[in-house]
Write a protein that holds these residues in place. Structure first.
Motif, PDB file in Angstrom:
ATOM      1  N   ARG A 157     -56.152  92.194  35.008  1.00  0.00           N
ATOM      2  CA  ARG A 157     -55.853  91.717  36.361  1.00  0.00           C
ATOM      3  C   ARG A 157     -54.596  92.382  36.908  1.00  0.00           C
ATOM      4  O   ARG A 157     -54.545  92.768  38.090  1.00  0.00           O
ATOM      5  CB  ARG A 157     -55.693  90.205  36.351  1.00  0.00           C
ATOM      6  CG  ARG A 157     -56.974  89.427  36.080  1.00  0.00           C
ATOM      7  CD  ARG A 157     -56.707  87.943  36.005  1.00  0.00           C
ATOM      8  NE  ARG A 157     -56.104  87.454  37.240  1.00  0.00           N
ATOM      9  CZ  ARG A 157     -55.469  86.285  37.347  1.00  0.00           C
ATOM     10  NH1 ARG A 157     -55.332  85.517  36.277  1.00  0.00           N
ATOM     11  NH2 ARG A 157     -54.966  85.909  38.497  1.00  0.00           N
ATOM     12  N   LEU A 158     -53.575  92.523  36.062  1.00  0.00           N
ATOM     13  CA  LEU A 158     -52.360  93.208  36.499  1.00  0.00           C
ATOM     14  C   LEU A 158     -52.642  94.671  36.841  1.00  0.00           C
ATOM     15  O   LEU A 158     -52.152  95.204  37.838  1.00  0.00           O
ATOM     16  CB  LEU A 158     -51.282  93.125  35.409  1.00  0.00           C
ATOM     17  CG  LEU A 158     -50.488  91.825  35.307  1.00  0.00           C
ATOM     18  CD1 LEU A 158     -49.498  91.906  34.147  1.00  0.00           C
ATOM     19  CD2 LEU A 158     -49.745  91.533  36.608  1.00  0.00           C
ATOM     20  N   LYS A 159     -53.434  95.329  35.999  1.00  0.00           N
ATOM     21  CA  LYS A 159     -53.776  96.730  36.258  1.00  0.00           C
ATOM     22  C   LYS A 159     -54.541  96.885  37.566  1.00  0.00           C
ATOM     23  O   LYS A 159     -54.462  97.927  38.225  1.00  0.00           O
ATOM     24  CB  LYS A 159     -54.593  97.285  35.098  1.00  0.00           C
ATOM     25  CG  LYS A 159     -53.796  97.477  33.811  1.00  0.00           C
ATOM     26  CD  LYS A 159     -54.683  98.049  32.714  1.00  0.00           C
ATOM     27  CE  LYS A 159     -53.888  98.276  31.439  1.00  0.00           C
ATOM     28  NZ  LYS A 159     -54.742  98.818  30.346  1.00  0.00           N
ATOM     29  N   ALA A 160     -55.299  95.854  37.920  1.00  0.00           N
ATOM     30  CA  ALA A 160     -56.064  95.885  39.165  1.00  0.00           C
ATOM     31  C   ALA A 160     -55.214  95.511  40.371  1.00  0.00           C
ATOM     32  O   ALA A 160     -55.726  95.456  41.502  1.00  0.00           O
ATOM     33  CB  ALA A 160     -57.262  94.952  39.063  1.00  0.00           C
ATOM     34  N   GLY A 161     -53.919  95.248  40.135  1.00  0.00           N
ATOM     35  CA  GLY A 161     -53.015  94.918  41.233  1.00  0.00           C
ATOM     36  C   GLY A 161     -52.941  93.456  41.581  1.00  0.00           C
ATOM     37  O   GLY A 161     -52.340  93.080  42.597  1.00  0.00           O
ATOM     38  N   GLU A 162     -53.542  92.580  40.750  1.00  0.00           N
ATOM     39  CA  GLU A 162     -53.541  91.145  41.037  1.00  0.00           C
ATOM     40  C   GLU A 162     -52.284  90.473  40.493  1.00  0.00           C
ATOM     41  O   GLU A 162     -51.587  90.999  39.635  1.00  0.00           O
ATOM     42  CB  GLU A 162     -54.778  90.490  40.421  1.00  0.00           C
ATOM     43  CG  GLU A 162     -56.094  90.998  40.969  1.00  0.00           C
ATOM     44  CD  GLU A 162     -57.277  90.298  40.332  1.00  0.00           C
ATOM     45  OE1 GLU A 162     -57.118  89.124  39.926  1.00  0.00           O
ATOM     46  OE2 GLU A 162     -58.346  90.912  40.217  1.00  0.00           O
ATOM     47  N   ARG A 163     -52.043  89.300  40.989  1.00  0.00           N
ATOM     48  CA  ARG A 163     -50.935  88.467  40.518  1.00  0.00           C
ATOM     49  C   ARG A 163     -51.462  87.494  39.473  1.00  0.00           C
ATOM     50  O   ARG A 163     -52.535  86.909  39.640  1.00  0.00           O
ATOM     51  CB  ARG A 163     -50.313  87.718  41.702  1.00  0.00           C
ATOM     52  CG  ARG A 163     -49.357  86.611  41.305  1.00  0.00           C
ATOM     53  CD  ARG A 163     -48.647  86.077  42.536  1.00  0.00           C
ATOM     54  NE  ARG A 163     -48.303  84.668  42.370  1.00  0.00           N
ATOM     55  CZ  ARG A 163     -47.485  83.987  43.166  1.00  0.00           C
ATOM     56  NH1 ARG A 163     -46.932  84.608  44.198  1.00  0.00           N
ATOM     57  NH2 ARG A 163     -47.240  82.715  42.964  1.00  0.00           N
ATOM     58  N   VAL A 164     -50.692  87.306  38.401  1.00  0.00           N
ATOM     59  CA  VAL A 164     -51.050  86.378  37.338  1.00  0.00           C
ATOM     60  C   VAL A 164     -50.105  85.187  37.406  1.00  0.00           C
ATOM     61  O   VAL A 164     -48.894  85.324  37.183  1.00  0.00           O
ATOM     62  CB  VAL A 164     -50.959  87.050  35.950  1.00  0.00           C
ATOM     63  CG1 VAL A 164     -51.234  86.027  34.848  1.00  0.00           C
ATOM     64  CG2 VAL A 164     -51.943  88.211  35.858  1.00  0.00           C
ATOM     65  N   ASP A 165     -50.644  84.025  37.738  1.00  0.00           N
ATOM     66  CA  ASP A 165     -49.832  82.810  37.831  1.00  0.00           C
ATOM     67  C   ASP A 165     -49.787  82.109  36.485  1.00  0.00           C
ATOM     68  O   ASP A 165     -50.816  81.925  35.837  1.00  0.00           O
ATOM     69  CB  ASP A 165     -50.407  81.869  38.884  1.00  0.00           C
ATOM     70  CG  ASP A 165     -50.094  82.333  40.295  1.00  0.00           C
ATOM     71  OD1 ASP A 165     -48.911  82.509  40.614  1.00  0.00           O
ATOM     72  OD2 ASP A 165     -51.056  82.528  41.084  1.00  0.00           O
ATOM     73  N   CYS A 166     -48.590  81.707  36.105  1.00  0.00           N
ATOM     74  CA  CYS A 166     -48.389  80.971  34.849  1.00  0.00           C
ATOM     75  C   CYS A 166     -47.758  79.618  35.139  1.00  0.00           C
ATOM     76  O   CYS A 166     -46.845  79.181  34.426  1.00  0.00           O
ATOM     77  CB  CYS A 166     -47.536  81.791  33.887  1.00  0.00           C
ATOM     78  SG  CYS A 166     -48.300  83.344  33.376  1.00  0.00           S
ATOM     79  N   PHE A 167     -48.185  78.989  36.200  1.00  0.00           N
ATOM     80  CA  PHE A 167     -47.763  77.657  36.607  1.00  0.00           C
ATOM     81  C   PHE A 167     -46.302  77.660  37.066  1.00  0.00           C
ATOM     82  O   PHE A 167     -46.020  77.640  38.248  1.00  0.00           O
ATOM     83  CB  PHE A 167     -47.979  76.649  35.466  1.00  0.00           C
ATOM     84  CG  PHE A 167     -47.783  75.212  35.894  1.00  0.00           C
ATOM     85  CD1 PHE A 167     -48.639  74.639  36.814  1.00  0.00           C
ATOM     86  CD2 PHE A 167     -46.769  74.443  35.369  1.00  0.00           C
ATOM     87  CE1 PHE A 167     -48.468  73.326  37.219  1.00  0.00           C
ATOM     88  CE2 PHE A 167     -46.591  73.123  35.763  1.00  0.00           C
ATOM     89  CZ  PHE A 167     -47.444  72.571  36.693  1.00  0.00           C
TER      90      PHE A 167
END
Length: 260
Positions: free
Chosen positions: A178-188
């Motif tokens: 997801r990061l490589k695809a440019g997305e944001r990863v939410d960890c609460f």
């Protein structure tokens, strides 16, 4: 539990924890009742006899008060025991997910892909002489009630470590993609994106991040040149902490390679 895990194709069981329901406190209920009822009966008898013979019913008042108080205590302990008694719970960690079973209810099964995230906390408690570490885990399905494993479960420390490792092995490559695809990863409590790390409305570019550490139950993100952490969060508010730390390490290394 095994049948449900088999029906949902969760694979073999890797770990199991369960609660031990507290035994009914018969002593706390029966002892006050056995003492209080005779005293209360004696008090009533004294009141009746004193009223008939002397016209002074209040001679038996002390016995009435003591007997009533002791019987009331027995009733209070009985009410507490009945209202706070909890059903036995089992939580199983399987190759491809988690199953929770509450006594008297249909087991709930969740594959790793049906779990939104996990949070965990380890707290060292000391009284100056003896120290111990408490362990807690929260598993949050996308649909359904949150699963909590605390020190009330037998063997919870090892169970929590192994479940965390298994979930991280599944989730880490997904969030890395997801990061490589440019997305944001939410960890609460915190989040990551290809350009930096953030908390609420604060954000720090990866080139500015010096280190990301966990220390005494706190996640600390340090900026280059600062003496104090840029942000300091309790680990229990950061979902998928192990995934967060692994991804942060990768992104920092990539930013370091790009730094002139």
């Amino acid at each position: 539990m095994r049948r449900v895990a088999r029906d949902f194709e969760l694979g073999s069981r890797r770990g199991l924890v369960w609660t031990e329901p507290k035994h009914f406190p018969w002593i706390a209920v029966l002892l006050p009742a056995l003492v209080g009822l005779p005293v209360l009966w004696l008090g009533i008898s004294t009141v009746v006899e004193a009223q008939q013979n002397q016209g002074a019913w209040y001679y038996g008042l002390p016995l009435l008060v003591v007997g009533s108080a002791v019987v009331a205590a027995a009733g209070y302990f009985l009410l507490i025991a009945l209202t706070r008694r909890q059903a036995q719970v089992w939580v199983g960690h399987y190759q491809h997910g988690v199953v929770r079973e509450v006594a008297g209810h249909v087991p709930e099964a969740y594959s790793w892909d049906e779990i939104d995230g996990i949070r965990r906390r380890s707290t060292k408690v000391t009284n100056g002489v003896i120290s111990a570490t408490t362990h807690e885990l929260w598993v949050r399905p996308r649909e359904g009630a949150e699963i909590t494993v605390t020190d009330g479960y037998k063997g919870n420390a090892r169970f929590i470590d192994e479940l965390d490792q298994a979930f991280t092995r599944v989730r880490l490559p997904q969030d890395r993609d997801r990061l490589k695809a440019g997305e944001r990863v939410d960890c609460f409590g915190a989040h990551l994106d290809p350009a930096g790390v953030g908390y609420l409305d604060r954000r720090l570019d990866w080139r500015e991040v010096d280190r990301v550490t966990v220390k005494q139950g706190w996640l600390e993100i340090h900026r280059h040149g600062d003496g104090k952490p840029w942000v300091r969060l309790p680990v229990e508010v950061v979902q998928n902490l192990s995934v967060f730390l692994a991804l942060a390490a990768v992104m920092r290394q990539e930013a370091a390679r790009k730094r002139p």
